[in-house]
Design a protein around this motif. Structure first.
Motif, mmCIF file in Angstrom:
data_model
loop_
_atom_site.group_PDB
_atom_site.id
_atom_site.type_symbol
_atom_site.label_atom_id
_atom_site.label_comp_id
_atom_site.label_asym_id
_atom_site.label_seq_id
_atom_site.Cartn_x
_atom_site.Cartn_y
_atom_site.Cartn_z
ATOM 1 N N LYS A 127 6.929 -24.227 -21.258
ATOM 2 C CA LYS A 127 5.765 -24.319 -23.115
ATOM 3 C C LYS A 127 4.343 -23.128 -22.408
ATOM 4 N N VAL A 128 4.498 -22.405 -21.347
ATOM 5 C CA VAL A 128 3.792 -20.876 -20.848
ATOM 6 C C VAL A 128 3.908 -20.092 -21.491
ATOM 7 N N ASP A 129 3.633 -19.205 -21.383
ATOM 8 C CA ASP A 129 3.632 -17.853 -21.927
ATOM 9 C C ASP A 129 3.017 -17.286 -20.715
ATOM 10 N N GLN A 130 3.889 -16.979 -19.865
ATOM 11 C CA GLN A 130 3.260 -16.383 -18.205
ATOM 12 C C GLN A 130 2.700 -15.014 -18.800
ATOM 13 N N SER A 131 2.989 -14.524 -19.694
ATOM 14 C CA SER A 131 2.339 -12.911 -19.567
ATOM 15 C C SER A 131 1.260 -13.239 -20.349
ATOM 16 N N LYS A 132 0.531 -14.586 -20.895
ATOM 17 C CA LYS A 132 -0.623 -14.629 -21.620
ATOM 18 C C LYS A 132 -1.453 -15.649 -20.173
ATOM 19 N N VAL A 133 -0.901 -16.307 -19.068
ATOM 20 C CA VAL A 133 -1.604 -17.289 -18.408
ATOM 21 C C VAL A 133 -1.107 -16.812 -17.125
ATOM 22 N N LYS A 134 -1.715 -17.282 -16.125
ATOM 23 C CA LYS A 134 -1.275 -17.075 -14.640
ATOM 24 C C LYS A 134 -2.285 -17.847 -13.987
#
Length: 280
Positions: A198-205
């Motif tokens: 549920k986390v888009d790791q291309s947008k959040v790190k």
């Protein structure tokens, strides 16, 4: 005749008390979406009903303050509280912490940042927008604020703006959408969201992790029957991951096991809250 009336009144009073004791009203701080809280609690509630021999009802609330108010006013019997919420409840009345997850004795928070920001360390957030969770959240506000201030980062002057998303998953959404540049949330919720995809790791790190501290616990109102308090505590302590039914409950609670806790464990949070001016 007067004696019969008095006896009838007494029996009605005893019946009312027995009826009240036959229902355990439970709530939790709304640090996640209401549907998620209900989903996580359902198997635990069924387990407690069997162990305690009484009906267990989950009572959702609108915000963190509502849990504290309900517990102190005896409107609910037990609540899942964050460390700071527990400190607030204890400052306002008599409450008794029963158990915590073993993980809660070394809890942490995660700082996150929008992946397009080019930021790789906290000091680079100067002049950027930042989001906490709820103002009453231990892991989404109090302790991260405390640790930021230990690094000479006063949020209101260091960041361009400070917002409060209201919940951990909402903080992730704010950072992912670019509504804020960075934020902080409960490490356990972050891990769960990542595992669930549920986390888009291309947008959040991830940007960093706080030092550990005590956090969540299950607390009961001080006026709850002492024998019932002991039965509730024992029910939690009996949960064993070697039992498939128990394992499912523990996994939903993100716990390896539950251990006894005490008010003294939260002295550090109380001191942090006072230092931050969040508790008188």
């Amino acid at each position: 005749m007067k004696t019969k009336i008095a006896l009838a009144s007494l029996l009605l009073a005893v019946s009312a008390v027995a009826s009240a004791e036959a229902l355990l009203k439970v709530s939790a701080i709304p640090d996640e979406a209401p549907t998620e809280l209900q989903r996580k609690f359902a198997p635990l509630g069924q387990y407690l009903e069997k162990e305690l021999g009484m009906k267990v009802q989950f009572v959702p609330v609108s915000d963190y303050a509502a849990v504290v108010t309900a517990l102190n006013a005896d409107q609910i019997d037990m609540a899942w509280l964050g460390g700071f919420t527990f400190v607030q409840a204890r400052a306002r009345g008599k409450v008794v912490p029963l158990v915590q997850r073993e993980e809660d004795s070394r809890f942490t928070s995660k700082y996150i940042v929008n992946a397009d920001s080019g930021i790789s360390k906290l000091q680079q957030l100067k002049g950027k927008s930042f989001a906490f969770g709820s103002a009453s959240s231990t892991s989404g506000h109090l302790m991260p604020r405390y640790f930021l201030q230990k690094q000479h980062i006063k949020p209101e002057t260091f960041f361009k703006s400070v917002g409060y998303s209201g919940a951990h998953d909402a903080t992730v959404a704010w950072v992912a959408s670019g509504k804020v540049d960075a934020g902080v949330l409960n490490a356990s919720v972050w891990d769960k969201l990542v595992e669930a995809g549920k986390v888009d790791q291309s947008k959040v790190k991830l940007l960093g992790t706080t030092p550990p501290y005590f956090d969540y616990n299950w607390t009961v109102r001080g006026s709850l029957d002492k024998k019932l308090q002991q039965k509730i505590q024992q029910a939690f302590l009996k949960l064993n991951a070697a039992n498939p039914e128990h394992k499912a409950i523990l996994e939903l609670q993100r716990a390896s096991r539950f251990i006894p806790t005490k008010a003294a464990n939260y002295k550090g949070i109380e001191a942090a809250a006072k230092e931050a001016g969040l508790l008188q």
